[in-house]
Each structure stands twice: as C-alpha cells, then as structure tokens.
Design an enzyme around this catalytic site. Structure first.
Site, PDB file in Angstrom:
ATOM      1  N   SER A  56       0.827  -1.192   0.000  1.00  0.00           N
ATOM      2  CA  SER A  56       0.000   0.000   0.000  1.00  0.00           C
ATOM      3  C   SER A  56       0.864   1.246   0.000  1.00  0.00           C
ATOM      4  CB  SER A  56      -0.941   0.005   1.205  1.00  0.00           C
ATOM      5  OG  SER A  56      -0.225   0.452   2.334  1.00  0.00           O
ATOM      6  N   LYS A  57       0.247   2.315  -0.411  1.00  0.00           N
ATOM      7  CA  LYS A  57       0.912   3.610  -0.579  1.00  0.00           C
ATOM      8  C   LYS A  57       1.655   4.015   0.704  1.00  0.00           C
ATOM      9  CE  LYS A  57       1.560   7.283  -3.045  1.00  0.00           C
ATOM     10  NZ  LYS A  57       2.512   7.156  -4.093  1.00  0.00           N
TER      11      LYS A  57
END
Ligand code: GLU
Length: 517
Positions: free
Chosen positions: A253-254
């Site tokens: 994830s970011k």
C-alpha cells in the site's frame, strides 16, 4: 498465423500499480513466448472510478516501460474499439440474447431493499447474497415495471444446485458449489455493463486465447465460466496471478512507499530493472532448461525472458516485494548503461534537484552533445561534456537516477557548506590540516594544465609523500573533503581532474586563506 492472443485490461482509475506491471509483463511473456499478440484494452465502464487523463497516462507509462502492444486504442487493430465505453451497444445486444433465452432477468430491487436484505443476512450470519427476489417475475410484471419507469439491473441466472468445475492453468481444477454463487449483475442501472459481462464478451470477440489476471478474480471465475456457457462460447485458458505482498505479508500500500510505476520512474528506477524485478515475482529462470544450459542467472533482458519463459512454470505462492533486490537490479542496469546514455537519463533529475536548467526552451537537443546548460547554482554555462565526466565518477555508486543530484551537487557549487571537523583525519588538528593542504596546493600548482589528469595528480602528490615519508591519509582525506565537502565521495584525484585545475586550487586556497580555522 498464431492464434495466441492475450490482453492487458486496465481500468483507467489512476496510475499503474506495480502489481499491474507484473500482470502486463506476464501477459506479454505468454504472448511473445508463444509467438502471439498482446492487446491493450481499456476497461472504463465504471464511470464513478474513472480518472480524467488516466488512459493517456497508462499508455504513456507502458510506452516508457517498453512493452510493445500489437493492438490497442493507441494503435488500432482488427478487433476494436479497444475502449469498453465505445462498445456499449455490443454488450446490450448480448444481454438481450440472454434475456430472450431466459438466462438472465430484470431485477427491480431498490438499493434500500438490497441494503436491508444484507443487514438481515448479516444478523442471521448468512453469506451476503442476492435473494433472487426478481428471478421469477412474469413477463407482464416486468413489462409493467419498465413502463412505470422503474430502474433495473440485469442479473445472470446461476444454477440452483450442483457444482461447477473450473480449470486454472496453474492450479488445475477448482470446484465451486453453484448454491454459493450469486445471480451476478451483468448490466447496471445506468445501462453500463459490469466487469463480469464486458470482460467475457470482449475476451470472446477479441479472440483472446489466454486470460492472465490477478487472483482477486478467482472467486468470480466460476461465474465467468457460467456466462461463457450461457452464451454457448468456448472459454479461453485462465491463469490467475498471485498477489505481491510486502515483507510483512500484507498488501502493498501507498503508506509503505511507492506502489505505482510512475512513482518508481520519478524516483529514478529504470524500466529494465523494474521488468527484471517483476519477472522473478512469479517465475524463475531455474525452471527453464534452456536458461540452465545458457548458464543464465537472475539478470534477464526482455529478449532473454521471452526466450526462457514458459507459463506452465509460474509459481502459485504469493511473492514478496523486496525493495533491496529492486535497488540491486537498478544499480546493475545503471552500471550497464553507456556513459552517454546514463548522462542523458540523469539530466531531468539534475534539473529537478535545482542544479541545472535545460536551456533550449525546456527541451534538450539530444543529438547535439555540445549543448550548453545553465548551472543554476552559479548562473554560469556548463557543458554536456562536464556533466558526463561528473556522472562517470558516480556511475558505480548510483542506485537510483534520482540520487544524482545529492551525489554530485558539489561539482556544481561555488561554495561548499560543510563542518570543518570533517577535514580532520584521525588525530590531525585543524592547524595541521591547513599546513597539509598548503603542501597539496603547491604540488597541484606545479602540474601544468595540459597534464591535469587523475594519474598525474596522483603521481605528483603520492611521490612527494613517499619521499618525505608522510602519511597518505593525513593529506588525501583533507584534500578530498576540501574538494567535495562530503563524508563519502569519489577519490580526490578523480574529483580534482573533473573539477579542473583552477577550481580545485580555488577550493583549497579558500580554506587555507581562512583566518580562523
Ligand atoms: N479491469 C480489470 C482490472 O483492472 C481487469 C481484470 C482482468 O484482467 O480481467 O482489474
């Protein structure tokens, strides 16, 4: 002519996720290893999730990566249109056929009703599933509701009992109970198709032979197959690609750093490194007899991947995203670049770091190496040749192109900023440093401009130190620091050569003429 056809079918919802790069790469490899074609199809039927300009962005980043498509919205082909929103009539036609054949039905259930139904199912600990309330409406009831202007979706009729066996090329047979399958929506209230409908129709009409997609689609796989059966079509071969996980075993994830290919590009990763890294996430050359015979290790060009790849040898366990490995590959490919090419690749990063300005109205005239740039730190003109010499010294150490600014800034600066203590080698005092640098200064001054090379600089200094039996580090450490202002850098002779005699002497002079040191 080969009938092998694969497609990469991204939704234009933003930048290209690194996981999708893996998907497109494996699609490419299956197509090319079997002598087939790769098609780009844009799946933009979900208007709510679409982002303006994302399709152009996808095409651009895929071009940067260097995977060539044979058909697609940007190049055309015999099976277009390749953008799903341009194919709405086609989907409608097949939905009508399914309705007539009694394989699909109108569903008028309101959002509120469906919401309430889900809540009830949750309370009763039942799986969330449409209760088929509209499945048996009579033709009259349906016509009446449509006439009254009620909104509807079209659902597919799933078998009410029995089981379905689907076949994944890597996982073999997978069995599903039909009672577990929801009557899936095919056409939404806005008349647009769902992914389930559009992808099946397009894969069929575009004569796709192998569908390789993420394993998040595994649960809807039986529904896809049932739809092929309902339409009396032969399904393509399916391969579901395992997820890439972060080191802790979670989803990428970011929050944990870069996840889009555009981010990796901005951070100075090379397409070759990204592709080489991705191919090992799900396949390994040690599974190929040809690769073993060629003594091929994990470093693979795209051509080599095509040569060795066989999709039957792909793995089914999740792969781990190991950024250190990616950095290793990137450093490797940076070292493989010709100096000319690497320097050109570094220019935008030097500009981004505020070091140079690309002078030709923002455009670099790459064919002309004599082009001048502006050194933004001094305002002076600077040549491509100078930048090339600078880059040469860092080529071995650079892991990412984006590091070039930080690594080489001192070559472009007028005044270096560093703590004087950095000049001290072991037990030297600052006074001694100054004396030693005075000696270095005199030695360098004697070298004629025409002989200003790292070898003659080294010779001039080392010979003197040897004759006088002086310690090398006491001179070379301060010399390197006074020229670079850095704890770590290329060696002092290399740096001095690139800086040139005048600038090197100037940097030393400035230090030794300082009153208080
Ligand atoms: N549009 C789908 C996605 O972006 C494609 C899945 C598939 O390859 O079938 O996930």
């Amino acid at each position: 002519m080969s009938n092998i056809r694969l497609r990469f079918a991204p939704s234009p919802t933003g930048s290209l996720h690194i996981g999708s790069l893996r998907t497109v790469l494996f699609n490419y490899l299956i197509a090319k290893s079997l002598g087939g074609k790769l098609i780009l199809r844009i799946e933009d039927t979900d208007e709510k999730r679409e982002i303006q300009g994302a399709t152009e962005g996808l095409i651009k980043i895929l071009a940067w990566i260097g995977l060539k498509f044979d058909e697609g919205p940007h190049i055309g082909g015999d099976f277009g249109p390749y953008i799903q929103s341009h194919r709405l009539d086609i989907y409608k036609k097949y939905v009508d056929e399914l309705l007539i054949a009694g394989k699909a039905y109108y569903c008028f259930c309101s959002t509120e009703r469906l919401q309430k139904m889900r809540e009830d199912q949750q309370t009763k600990k039942q799986p969330p599933r449409y209760d088929r309330c509209c499945r048996n409406l009579s033709k009259e009831e349906v016509d009446k509701k449509i006439k009254q202007g009620e909104t509807y979706v079209i659902r597919q009729k799933m078998p009410l009992n029995g089981e379905i066996i689907v076949y994944d090329e890597l996982r073999d047979e997978i069995k599903f109970q039909n009672t577990d399958l929801e009557d899936q929506v095919l056409l939404k209230t806005d008349g647009r198709p769902t992914y389930q409908l559009a992808s099946v129709i397009d894969d069929h009409l575009m004569e796709i032979s192998h569908v390789l997609r993420g394993d998040e689609w595994l649960s809807s796989f039986p529904k896809n197959i049932l739809l092929y059966q309902a339409l009396n079509w032969q399904a393509p071969k399916f391969i579901h690609l395992t997820l890439t996980l972060n080191k802790e075993g979670g989803k990428l994830s970011k929050r944990q750093g870069d996840v889009s290919v555009e981010d990796f590009q901005a951070n100075g990763y090379l397409p070759e490194a990204l592709l080489n890294f991705c191919v090992l996430q799900g396949w390994h050359p040690s599974t190929s007899k040809v690769a073993i015979a060629d003594k091929k290790d994990e470093i693979l060009s795209l051509e080599e991947m095509v040569k060795y790849f066989d999709y039957h040898n792909m793995g089914t366990s999740p792969s781990i995203f190991d950024i250190e490995k990616l950095d290793y590959f990137n450093g490797y490919y940076i070292r493989q670049k010709s100096l000319e090419e690497l320097t050109k690749l570094c220019l935008p990063y030097l500009e981004q770091a505020g070091i140079i300005e690309l002078m030709q109205n923002g455009k670099i005239k790459m064919e002309n190496d004599n082009i001048k740039f502006k050194n933004k730190l001094t305002g002076k003109e600077i040549s491509f040749e100078y930048i090339k010499k600078v880059v040469k010294l860092e080529q071995e150490r650079m892991k990412k192109l984006s590091e070039v600014g930080e690594l080489t800034k001192f070559f472009f600066e007028d005044k270096l900023n560093y703590a004087q203590e950095l000049l001290i080698w072991k037990k030297l005092t600052l006074e001694q440093v100054k004396i030693n640098l005075q000696i270095v200064f005199e030695l360098l001054k004697k070298i004629p401009n025409s002989e200003w090379t790292n070898d003659s600089i080294e010779e001039g200094i080392i010979n003197y130190l040897k004759t006088k039996e002086l310690k090398v580090g006491d001179f070379l450490w301060p010399m390197r620091v006074v020229l670079t202002g850095k704890q770590a850098s290329p060696g002092p002779f290399d740096v001095a050569e690139v800086l040139g005699k005048e600038e090197s002497l100037k940097r030393i002079k400035e230090l030794i003429s300082k009153k208080v040191i």
